[in-house]
Design an enzyme around this catalytic site. Structure first.
Site, mmCIF file in Angstrom:
data_model
loop_
_atom_site.group_PDB
_atom_site.id
_atom_site.type_symbol
_atom_site.label_atom_id
_atom_site.label_comp_id
_atom_site.label_asym_id
_atom_site.label_seq_id
_atom_site.Cartn_x
_atom_site.Cartn_y
_atom_site.Cartn_z
ATOM 1 N N ASN A 231 -17.280 2.122 -4.329
ATOM 2 C CA ASN A 231 -17.311 1.932 -5.780
ATOM 3 C C ASN A 231 -18.104 3.096 -6.374
ATOM 4 O O ASN A 231 -19.327 3.086 -6.358
ATOM 5 C CB ASN A 231 -17.960 0.585 -6.125
ATOM 6 C CG ASN A 231 -18.013 0.362 -7.634
ATOM 7 O OD1 ASN A 231 -17.443 1.140 -8.406
ATOM 8 N ND2 ASN A 231 -18.703 -0.681 -8.050
ATOM 9 N N LYS B 278 -18.415 3.890 -9.363
ATOM 10 C CA LYS B 278 -18.962 3.583 -10.703
ATOM 11 C C LYS B 278 -18.680 4.768 -11.631
ATOM 12 O O LYS B 278 -17.619 5.391 -11.507
ATOM 13 C CB LYS B 278 -20.446 3.226 -10.596
ATOM 14 C CG LYS B 278 -20.691 2.142 -9.537
ATOM 15 C CD LYS B 278 -22.057 1.538 -9.548
ATOM 16 C CE LYS B 278 -22.157 0.476 -8.454
ATOM 17 N NZ LYS B 278 -23.420 -0.239 -8.428
ATOM 18 N N HIS C 77 -17.560 -7.265 -11.429
ATOM 19 C CA HIS C 77 -18.773 -6.624 -10.928
ATOM 20 C C HIS C 77 -19.940 -7.049 -11.808
ATOM 21 O O HIS C 77 -19.787 -7.207 -13.021
ATOM 22 C CB HIS C 77 -18.606 -5.095 -10.939
ATOM 23 C CG HIS C 77 -19.702 -4.423 -10.160
ATOM 24 N ND1 HIS C 77 -20.959 -4.239 -10.674
ATOM 25 C CD2 HIS C 77 -19.730 -3.927 -8.898
ATOM 26 C CE1 HIS C 77 -21.713 -3.647 -9.752
ATOM 27 N NE2 HIS C 77 -20.992 -3.450 -8.666
ATOM 28 N N GLU D 193 -22.166 -9.692 -3.821
ATOM 29 C CA GLU D 193 -23.168 -8.667 -4.126
ATOM 30 C C GLU D 193 -24.356 -9.314 -4.828
ATOM 31 O O GLU D 193 -24.306 -9.569 -6.042
ATOM 32 C CB GLU D 193 -22.573 -7.615 -5.071
ATOM 33 C CG GLU D 193 -21.416 -6.841 -4.498
ATOM 34 C CD GLU D 193 -21.288 -5.469 -5.167
ATOM 35 O OE1 GLU D 193 -21.373 -4.462 -4.450
ATOM 36 O OE2 GLU D 193 -21.131 -5.405 -6.400
ATOM 37 N N GLY E 231 -28.326 -1.186 -5.942
ATOM 38 C CA GLY E 231 -29.009 0.025 -6.386
ATOM 39 C C GLY E 231 -30.520 -0.043 -6.256
ATOM 40 O O GLY E 231 -31.234 0.782 -6.812
ATOM 41 N N SER F 29 -26.899 -2.011 -1.658
ATOM 42 C CA SER F 29 -27.733 -1.094 -0.871
ATOM 43 C C SER F 29 -27.291 -0.934 0.587
ATOM 44 O O SER F 29 -28.131 -0.771 1.474
ATOM 45 C CB SER F 29 -29.208 -1.500 -0.943
ATOM 46 O OG SER F 29 -29.666 -1.406 -2.279
#
Ligand code: 13P
Length: 253
Positions: A9, A11, A97, A169, A175, A215
């Site tokens: 992903n 982003k 998401h 997730e 992140g 992560s």
């Protein structure tokens, strides 16, 4: 055998040139993917066609959109419909998401519409779920995730749910450099599969791929993927670096 999938992903990152060379480098690498293993690049809309062309008909590699509209067509400036994605040959789309839930206020009801439309266009939704830190600290993560699944996926038929990929997730792991432990990931993935089996039956639930995201790096991928209910990963930051991303792909079971 269940599909094992690694989704990059990206982003809102990478220039067009950087995107091309990243994909080139990954395609050039020697990867011995098994028949049930796939790599998917979820790229910004403007890059979809180009990256799809670069991949060509290379087996096991696919392109995904990072979002699609919750309506079929019409006066919705800036939106991209799943029908349009299907028209350019896109096979996967990320739906729900946590960044879109948070910044674009997408709730379970809107996500349900997106899932329905994607499937109508023969696109596999990669449906994201996951709890916040507060929900985990109060030990309500199982109920929270179950609610997300119920509200956006339980309207589907057995045939339809088989086309959905789930990505768990935990928001607190995205992140942040903080991953769920291997045990936490396995526990939630088994819970998700159990929730799916109550509605769609055990055989169907056993056939659905459930990915972990948050992560994941080259250094922790193998441990996470080794769990029996973890069927791959949804990778953010580490998917922007060819070496890291290749290590993650090679960590599949
Ligand atoms: P990171 O891998 O950067 O934590 O992001 C995870 C994610 O949000 C993938 O969709």
């Amino acid at each position: 055998m269940r599909k094992q999938i690694i989704v990059a992903n990206w982003k809102m990152n990478l220039s067009n040139i950087e995107a091309e060379s990243l994909v080139d480098e990954i395609l050039k690498a020697t990867l011995s993917l098994k028949d049930n293993q796939q790599v998917v690049f979820a790229v910004p809309f403007p890059y979809l066609i180009n990256i799809k062309n670069i991949i060509g008909n290379k087996n096991s590699f696919f392109v995904a959109a990072q979002n699609c509209a919750s309506t079929k067509n019409g006066a919705y400036t800036g939106e991209v419909s799943s029908e349009m994605l299907d028209g350019i040959g896109i096979k996967y789309v990320i739906i729900g998401h946590s960044e879109r839930r948070l910044y674009n206020h997408e709730d379970n009801k809107v996500l349900k519409q997106k899932v329905d439309l994607a499937l109508e266009s023969n696109i596999h939704p990669i449906f994201c779920c996951g709890e916040s830190l507060g929900t985990r600290e109060s030990n309500n993560q199982n109920t929270f995730v179950e609610h997300q699944l119920r509200e956006s996926l339980f309207q589907l038929t057995t045939e339809q749910i088989k086309k959905v990929v789930i990505a768990y997730e935990p928001i607190w792991a995205i992140g942040t450099g903080k991953t769920a432990t291997s045990e936490e990931a396995q526990e939630m993935h088994a819970h998700i599969r159990k929730v799916l089996s109550t509605q769609f039956g055990i055989t169907t639930a056993e056939s659905i791929s459930i990915l972990y995201g948050g992560s994941v790096k080259g250094s922790n991928a193998e441990e996470i993927f080794n769990n029996s209910d973890v069927d791959g990963g949804l990778i953010g930051g580490a998917s922007l670096n060819a070496t890291e991303f290749l290590t993650i792909i090679k960590s599949l079971k």
